[in-house]
Every structure is written in C-alpha cells, then in structure tokens.
Design an enzyme around this catalytic site. Structure first.
Site, PDB file in Angstrom:
ATOM      1  N   TYR A 159      10.699 -17.542  30.125  1.00 38.74           N
ATOM      2  CA  TYR A 159      10.675 -16.375  29.231  1.00 38.74           C
ATOM      3  C   TYR A 159      11.419 -16.701  27.936  1.00 38.74           C
ATOM      4  CZ  TYR A 159      11.560 -11.667  27.443  1.00 38.74           C
ATOM      5  OH  TYR A 159      11.649 -10.549  26.638  1.00 38.74           O
ATOM      6  N   LYS A 163       9.749 -16.932  24.120  1.00 40.42           N
ATOM      7  CA  LYS A 163      10.205 -16.086  23.014  1.00 40.42           C
ATOM      8  C   LYS A 163      10.776 -16.924  21.868  1.00 40.42           C
ATOM      9  CE  LYS A 163       9.067 -12.042  24.559  1.00 40.42           C
ATOM     10  NZ  LYS A 163       8.037 -11.238  23.843  1.00 40.42           N
TER      11      LYS A 163
END
Length: 252
Positions: A159, A163
């Site tokens: 994650y 990002k």
C-alpha cells in the site's frame, strides 16, 4: 471564489455511504459543479446520487472498473457524450490490506497496485485526452501519508509503495500536460475518521492518535476542502505538488 458552475467533475471510488469520495462529490456539488461518480458498487452509487440530487446537486453515477481499460474508456466516453467535457478528475479509488512483507504474496502486491496505481493511470490517461482538447483541466490524486513515511497508520508495504508511486506519477505528468492548461496534484491524508479508523482495535487506535500532534483523526470534509481548492481556477499556478492533511503526524 472556488465556484464550479458549468464544470463537470468526475470522482472515482465514490460508492461508499461514509467514505471520502462521497464527501468530495458533495463538496464539489455544493460549489455548483455537475458531479459524476463512479465505483464498482452500483447500489452505493445510486444511494449517493439520490442524496446529492436531494441537495439540489446535478449528479450521475456509473458503475465502472478502473482496472479495465475498456470499462474506463466507456465511462469517459459516456460522460463526454452526456456533458460535453470533463473539467476535474479526482482519483479517489483505492484499496488497502494490513499484512507484513513476510506474509505478503505476489498476488497481494499485484491487487493493491492494480487499483491504486494501474487503475489510476488508465483513467488519468483517458481523461487527459479530453482535457487536452479543452486546453483546461484539474487532476487531483489521493496518495497517502503512508506513501511518504512508510506506513504506520494501516495497510502494508505494498500500500505504501503504491501510494508513493502515485506521487512520482503525478509529478512527471505535470511536466507533460502543463502546456495544455492542465494541473495535476496530490493530497496525502493521514488518519481520517472513516469506517476503517472506527474498526481499529482501541489499543492500535490510541497508538496512532499518540503520534498525531493535533490529537485526533481528520474529517473527510477536511480532505475534501483541500481537494476542491486544488481543483479550482484559483489554484491555477500549483502543479506537481503534494498537500499533507495529517494533523502533523508527518512533516516534510
């Protein structure tokens, strides 16, 4: 100031009844925009569109899979055929998973990147072609504090990596599309008062709050306010930037 009358705003991942996407869509609508939301959850889209229409906002919702190029192109074509333009794209759609690197699989990595980066790329590419013809556009991507500080709120390394990739993508894109009157920026929310936050075990939640100087999670409206500003005509000389919305939990 910050009026969007006559503008068409497309918000991805806005089918949740309590998510950031819903607040973003409503905030643009309150500023006079025509709001189009997309998600894989048609029932959620219908509920959010009905709520906006009850508020006097011109809104529509289309089920779409941003990870599928044909689905993305169909969505963009449908919006342009109906409204004639797309002035603002907000890339809100995203997924997360709490898992350590030791327990992570390659399929886990691919699933997270497929939505958070590859899906974002597909819809941004399609919408950019529309904006180039208009000689105007605003693109705002939702990155995350996790992409800057390496996690520490929720989600795994995949994650955080996805990002962080969004940040680099946006900066490079800014160099390519600025000549067309298009800006592209990121917001990086920290802990926000959503269902994910509310589902955290108290011990974990308390530990996260302890690392926030302001001593509280942010509100979805606080994220939406920053996005609306970056998408406004008033932010015409801001591009390739990232705005932290984290109560001080990470400071550059």
């Amino acid at each position: 100031m910050l009026e969007f009358n006559g503008q068409v705003v497309l918000v991805t991942g806005a089918g949740s009844p309590k998510g950031i996407g819903r607040t973003i869509a409503q905030t643009f609508g309150k500023q006079g925009a025509t709001v189009v939301i997309c998600d894989i959850n048609q029932a959620g889209l219908d509920a959010n569109v009905a709520e906006m229409k009850a508020m006097g906002i011109e809104a529509a919702g289309y089920a779409a899979n941003i990870c599928d190029e044909d689905s993305v192109n169909e969505l963009v074509n449908t919006v342009v055929e109906k409204y004639g333009r797309i002035d603002v794209l907000v890339n809100n759609a995203g997924v997360s998973q709490k898992v350590t690197v030791a327990d992570m699989t390659l399929d886990d990595m691919k699933r997270i990147f497929n939505v958070n980066m590859f899906g974002l790329f597909l819809i941004t590419k399609a919408v950019c072609e529309v904006m180039k013809k208009q000689k105007y556009g605003r693109i705002v991507h939702l990155s995350s504090v996790s992409g800057k500080r390496g996690g520490g709120v929720f989600g795994g390394a995949h994650y955080s990596a996805s990002k962080a990739a969004v940040l680099g993508f946006s900066k490079n894109l800014a160099r390519e599309v600025s000549e067309y009157g298009i800006t592209t920026n990121c917001v990086c929310p920290g802990l926000i008062n959503t269902e994910i936050w509310k589902s955290m075990p108290k011990e974990q939640a308390d530990a996260v709050i302890a690392g926030i100087p302001m001593g509280r999670p942010g509100e979805t409206q606080e994220v939406a306010n920053a996005i609306v500003f970056l998408a406004s005509k008033e932010a015409s000389y801001i591009t390739g930037e990232e705005i932290d919305i984290n109560g001080g939990s990470h400071m550059d």
